[in-house]
Design a protein around this motif. Structure first.
Motif, short mmCIF file in Angstrom:
data_model
loop_
_atom_site.label_atom_id
_atom_site.label_comp_id
_atom_site.label_asym_id
_atom_site.label_seq_id
_atom_site.Cartn_x
_atom_site.Cartn_y
_atom_site.Cartn_z
N ASN A 97 63.41 -34.99 -46.12
CA ASN A 97 63.31 -33.99 -45.06
C ASN A 97 63.54 -34.57 -43.66
OD1 ASN A 97 62.70 -31.85 -46.82
ND2 ASN A 97 60.53 -32.45 -46.88
N SER A 98 63.78 -35.87 -43.57
CA SER A 98 64.06 -36.49 -42.28
C SER A 98 65.55 -36.40 -41.95
CB SER A 98 63.60 -37.95 -42.29
OG SER A 98 64.42 -38.71 -43.18
N ASP A 99 65.91 -36.83 -40.77
CA ASP A 99 67.31 -36.80 -40.34
C ASP A 99 68.00 -38.08 -40.83
OD1 ASP A 99 69.75 -36.38 -39.16
OD2 ASP A 99 69.03 -36.64 -37.10
N ILE A 100 68.32 -38.12 -42.10
CA ILE A 100 68.90 -39.32 -42.69
C ILE A 100 70.24 -39.66 -42.05
CG2 ILE A 100 69.84 -40.34 -44.80
CD1 ILE A 100 67.72 -38.80 -46.37
N MET A 101 71.12 -38.69 -41.93
CA MET A 101 72.45 -38.98 -41.41
C MET A 101 72.41 -39.33 -39.92
SD MET A 101 74.05 -39.01 -44.13
CE MET A 101 75.56 -39.57 -43.33
N GLY A 102 71.48 -38.74 -39.18
CA GLY A 102 71.32 -39.14 -37.79
C GLY A 102 70.89 -40.59 -37.68
N THR A 103 70.01 -41.02 -38.60
CA THR A 103 69.56 -42.41 -38.61
C THR A 103 70.67 -43.33 -39.08
OG1 THR A 103 67.36 -41.55 -39.16
CG2 THR A 103 67.67 -43.93 -39.33
N VAL A 104 71.51 -42.86 -39.99
CA VAL A 104 72.67 -43.63 -40.43
C VAL A 104 73.57 -43.93 -39.23
CG1 VAL A 104 74.85 -43.49 -41.71
CG2 VAL A 104 72.71 -42.92 -42.84
N LYS A 105 73.84 -42.94 -38.41
CA LYS A 105 74.68 -43.14 -37.23
C LYS A 105 74.05 -44.14 -36.27
CE LYS A 105 77.11 -38.68 -37.32
NZ LYS A 105 76.80 -38.40 -38.73
N GLN A 106 72.72 -44.08 -36.14
CA GLN A 106 72.02 -45.03 -35.28
C GLN A 106 72.15 -46.44 -35.84
OE1 GLN A 106 67.88 -44.08 -34.74
NE2 GLN A 106 67.52 -45.73 -33.26
N ALA A 107 72.01 -46.59 -37.15
CA ALA A 107 72.14 -47.90 -37.80
C ALA A 107 73.56 -48.44 -37.63
CB ALA A 107 71.78 -47.79 -39.28
N MET A 108 74.55 -47.56 -37.73
CA MET A 108 75.93 -47.98 -37.56
C MET A 108 76.18 -48.53 -36.16
SD MET A 108 77.71 -44.77 -39.59
CE MET A 108 79.32 -45.04 -38.91
N SER A 109 75.55 -47.93 -35.17
CA SER A 109 75.74 -48.40 -33.79
C SER A 109 75.02 -49.72 -33.53
CB SER A 109 75.26 -47.34 -32.81
OG SER A 109 73.85 -47.17 -32.87
N LEU A 110 73.90 -49.94 -34.22
CA LEU A 110 73.13 -51.17 -34.02
C LEU A 110 73.63 -52.34 -34.86
CD1 LEU A 110 69.54 -49.62 -33.96
CD2 LEU A 110 70.78 -50.56 -32.01
N GLY A 111 74.20 -52.04 -36.03
CA GLY A 111 74.68 -53.09 -36.92
C GLY A 111 73.60 -53.62 -37.84
N LEU A 112 74.00 -54.56 -38.70
CA LEU A 112 73.10 -55.09 -39.72
C LEU A 112 72.24 -56.23 -39.19
CD1 LEU A 112 75.46 -55.29 -42.84
CD2 LEU A 112 73.90 -53.45 -42.18
N PHE A 113 71.07 -56.40 -39.81
CA PHE A 113 70.25 -57.57 -39.56
C PHE A 113 70.94 -58.80 -40.16
CE2 PHE A 113 66.59 -54.39 -39.94
CZ PHE A 113 66.43 -54.27 -38.57
N GLU A 114 70.50 -59.95 -39.71
CA GLU A 114 70.96 -61.19 -40.33
C GLU A 114 70.43 -61.25 -41.76
OE1 GLU A 114 72.98 -63.70 -39.32
OE2 GLU A 114 73.44 -62.38 -37.62
N PRO A 115 71.26 -61.65 -42.73
CA PRO A 115 70.78 -61.71 -44.11
C PRO A 115 69.72 -62.78 -44.30
CG PRO A 115 72.99 -62.65 -43.92
CD PRO A 115 72.67 -62.01 -42.59
N THR A 116 68.78 -62.50 -45.21
CA THR A 116 67.71 -63.47 -45.52
C THR A 116 68.01 -64.25 -46.78
OG1 THR A 116 66.52 -61.76 -46.77
CG2 THR A 116 65.96 -62.00 -44.45
N TYR A 117 69.08 -63.92 -47.45
CA TYR A 117 69.45 -64.61 -48.69
C TYR A 117 70.47 -65.71 -48.38
CZ TYR A 117 73.06 -61.03 -48.04
OH TYR A 117 74.01 -60.22 -47.51
N PRO A 118 70.61 -66.70 -49.27
CA PRO A 118 71.59 -67.77 -49.03
C PRO A 118 73.01 -67.24 -49.13
CG PRO A 118 70.62 -67.94 -51.23
CD PRO A 118 69.83 -66.90 -50.49
N GLU A 119 73.88 -67.87 -48.36
CA GLU A 119 75.28 -67.46 -48.38
C GLU A 119 75.87 -67.71 -49.75
OE1 GLU A 119 79.48 -68.47 -46.03
OE2 GLU A 119 77.56 -69.31 -45.36
N LYS A 120 76.68 -66.78 -50.19
CA LYS A 120 77.28 -66.88 -51.53
C LYS A 120 78.41 -67.91 -51.50
CE LYS A 120 78.79 -63.85 -55.26
NZ LYS A 120 79.05 -62.45 -55.65
N THR A 121 78.37 -68.83 -52.45
CA THR A 121 79.43 -69.84 -52.56
C THR A 121 80.38 -69.45 -53.66
OG1 THR A 121 78.07 -71.16 -54.07
CG2 THR A 121 77.93 -71.68 -51.71
N ARG A 122 81.62 -69.77 -53.48
CA ARG A 122 82.63 -69.40 -54.47
C ARG A 122 83.06 -70.62 -55.27
NH1 ARG A 122 84.55 -64.38 -53.82
NH2 ARG A 122 84.07 -63.31 -51.88
#
Length: 311
Positions: free
Chosen positions: A286-311
């Motif tokens: 019942n919250s404004d999910i898509m409005g929050t999605v747009k806000q998250a898109m403008s702010l960007g992702l947090f730094e990952p807490t997991y180790p970088e994937k090696t190939r």
């Protein structure tokens, strides 16, 4: 857990019960080199009567997984999950038929399952959920993948998710998620993927630590992660390449934070988000999910807490 498919020339990973993307290196991408060397899993097709046939080895895999999980879910799975599991009354010696699951789901929340191949598109995934049909890939993992499998097999779908599809809040969340996904843009879907991941797949419930339980199907269908997710300290070093040494981090659910949190699909999770109670899923719906999605898109992702994937 993931299901891979090509969508508009992008490698987009989608689980019948989880969605990820390759576009951003922060998130889980396609299969690792080790996984690519394995024989791919192929779903079984139903016969003219809707019956799906499995081998004795596959039934034995189901029996082994179910027995192991039955010993671990008490005092770890949330009560609504255990109640749903009782309602489903799953067979212990063989893989159930989907029409038997459908009978229970239809009687409780009006949902049903839908047999799908190992690969489906974003569009099909969202459309099925929007129409109260839960996609189920009709293959089961091999014994060497017992502890962890990236692909969502029938054990993951049936044992991980279907018990809670008997609960109104869980069912409503999935339906709303499907409808939102159908109308979302590609980039918005990448952010929506994290909402599904940290709730339906890897969510915890219970504001008090002593009452905290699991409701995420990605945890409940993984014998290793079912134990790990609620442990104060991990003592599983060396048991599996997917085990991690650090203590799992529990965070209070915040929609914006969830949408900004990257994850990997090929290891046990370092972070779990916790809702107060299962009916909190109604509040999220019942919250404004898509409005929050747009806000998250403008702010960007947090730094990952997991180790970088090696190939």
């Amino acid at each position: 857990m993931e299901r891979l498919s090509q969508i508009d020339s992008l490698n987009t990973a989608i689980g019948a019960n989880s969605v990820t993307t390759n576009k951003q290196s922060d998130d889980a991408s396609s299969h690792s080199n080790a996984t690519n060397k394995k024989q791919p899993y192929i779903s079984h097709q139903p016969d003219s009567h809707g019956h799906i046939h499995y081998s004795e080895d596959q039934h034995a895999m189901w029996q082994a997984l179910l027995a192991r999980q039955a010993a671990q879910t008490p005092n770890r799975a949330c009560p609504a999950y255990l109640e749903g599991l009782t309602k489903l009354n799953l067979p212990t010696t063989h893989i159930p038929q989907l029409y038997d699951i459908d009978e229970i789901l239809q009687a409780t929340t009006g949902w049903q399952t839908a047999a799908v191949p190992a690969l489906i598109s974003f569009g099909k995934f969202f459309k099925l959920l929007a129409n109260k049909s839960f996609p189920v890939a009709t293959f089961i993992r091999r014994f060497d993948d017992m502890d962890y499998i990236e692909e969502p097999d029938i054990f993951h779908e049936i044992v991980g998710h279907c018990p809670l599809l008997t609960h109104p809040a869980f069912a409503a969340f999935n339906e709303t998620y499907g409808k939102l996904g159908l109308s979302a843009t590609k980039e918005e879907r990448w952010f929506l993927a994290r909402l599904y991941w940290f709730t339906i797949e890897f969510g915890l419930v219970g504001s008090r630590v002593e009452d905290r339980r699991i409701y995420g199907g990605g945890i409940l269908s993984s014998p290793s992660e079912t134990v790990y997710a609620l442990k104060e300290h991990s003592d599983q070093q060396g048991e599996s390449p997917h085990q991690v040494e650090r203590q799992p981090e529990h965070r209070v659910f915040d929609l914006l934070d969830v949408l900004r949190t990257p994850y990997r699909i090929d290891q046990i999770q370092p972070i779990y988000y916790v809702i107060d109670e299962l009916d909190t899923l109604f509040d999220i719906v019942n919250s404004d999910i898509m409005g929050t999605v747009k806000q998250a898109m403008s702010l960007g992702l947090f730094e990952p807490t997991y180790p970088e994937k090696t190939r």
